[in-house]
Design a protein around this motif. Structure first.
Motif: not given
Length: 371
Positions: A91-92, A84-85, A88-89, A98, A169
């Motif tokens: 996606r950013e 998940e981390k 998220k990274e 975000t 994400d």
């Protein structure tokens, strides 16, 4: 040994994610690279989702490109899934933010947005949208399509979309068909299931298609709107006030009169109508004559009336003939613009006319600074 490893890394840099269109090394998908004494290379690759439909393509490309490096005896690929981390990274990294933003409304956006609309159903608006998108992609542009006809979605079939949308994400990766990125509610509902939503739900879905989907740097985004001037047309005007309207009609007077209403919404939304397309204009006969099954003059009538109403020229962009290949291509997911013929030539000409204007310089870094 360092040169050997650098050559392997360079090979991996050339493996492109089929959906995101970026190197898998840049996306953080390469987890590990191990090289044995006998030249066997084991590459650990983390997919964005466990059920990634293109994992076989990524595996094949890794094996092919790494095996071309001199000294490599074999290539193994160990697939995993991003945490998940990591998602998220990623996606950013892709979006640069975000929060939920619509990239096409930003001052630095260079994407042309076209809302393809009609007054009534059955005039071929969706097939026109699918073919314009495929034609633009064929001409070398980066193109996306939003199937905004939530109740009557048909774009996935017409463009031959076989793969589901993936999620990283809270970001959605649109599948690609004929080099066109596609997003439709049809990818999220079981076959044969109707979408029974009121206005607020429609608005929310459209906003998600625009804000939560990773479109990348598009030259053109096409929206296949439902017929009429209802909730979706209003939502698009709110979400994408810079969208340019293309009106599709048939030669029939009854259809033309309704199409005028669809175009006249621009008087309230302040959007620009860039043209009219007359579909099903005629059936070409063997002797060279044209059989006008649905009458004549409807497209020109819409063009003239809208030009008068909006006080600027709204051109008749094309009169597309009735073509069996156009219908067959739409049903089979193989747009007619990829096959040839009179209808294909007309649609390609419209695609070129719509996008011939160079993307503006607003928001672009010109590499200069004041003294």
């Amino acid at each position: 040994m360092s040169d050997f490893r650098e050559a392997i890394d360079e090979a991996l840099n050339r493996v492109i994610d089929p959906e995101i269109k970026r190197p898998i090394t840049e996306l953080g998908m390469v987890r590990s690279v191990e090289v044995s004494d006998d030249g066997q290379v084991t590459v650990g690759v983390d997919l964005t989702t466990a059920g990634c439909p293109l994992k076989d393509t990524i595996t094949k490309d890794v094996k092919q490109l790494v095996s071309e490096v001199e000294g490599v005896s074999a290539v193994l690929v160990n697939l995993g899934v991003m945490s998940e981390k990591q998602k998220k990274e990623l996606r950013e990294k892709l979006t640069g933010h975000t929060e939920r933003d619509i990239p096409f409304t930003k001052p630095d956006s260079l994407t042309r947005v076209f809302a393809i609309t009609s007054g009534k159903g059955g005039v071929g608006k969706s097939s026109v949208t699918a073919n314009l998108a495929a034609a633009m992609a064929k001409q070398g542009l980066k193109v996306g399509v939003v199937d905004a006809d939530i109740y009557g979605f048909s774009i996935p079939r017409m463009l031959g979309v076989d793969d589901p949308a993936q999620q990283i994400d809270s970001m959605i990766i649109p599948p690609v068909a004929h080099d066109v990125k596609v997003m439709s509610i049809g990818m999220f509902v079981p076959d044969g299931t109707p979408v029974v939503w009121r206005g607020p739900m429609l608005h929310r879905a459209l906003r998600q298609f625009l804000a939560d989907v990773y479109w990348g740097d598009l030259d053109a985004l096409l929206l296949d709107l439902p017929p009429g001037t209802g909730d979706v047309a209003i939502s698009i005007a709110q979400l994408l006030p810079n969208a340019e309207i293309v009106v599709v009609t048939t030669p029939q007077v009854a259809a033309a009169e309704v199409a005028e209403r669809a175009g006249s919404i621009a008087t309230q939304t302040k959007q620009k109508v860039v043209g009219v397309i007359e579909n099903m204009s005629y059936l070409q006969q063997e002797d060279g004559s044209k059989l006008e099954l649905f009458g004549s003059g409807g497209g020109q009538q819409v063009s003239d009336r809208l030009s008068e109403m909006l006080e600027y020229k709204v051109p008749l962009l094309a009169q597309i003939p009735i073509d069996m290949s156009l219908r067959e291509g739409s049903d089979g997911g193989n747009p007619v613009v990829l096959q040839g013929g009179e209808a294909a030539m007309q649609l390609e000409a419209v695609a070129a006319a719509l996008t011939k204007r160079a993307r503006g310089l607003q928001g672009r870094n010109l590499g200069v600074s004041p003294l």
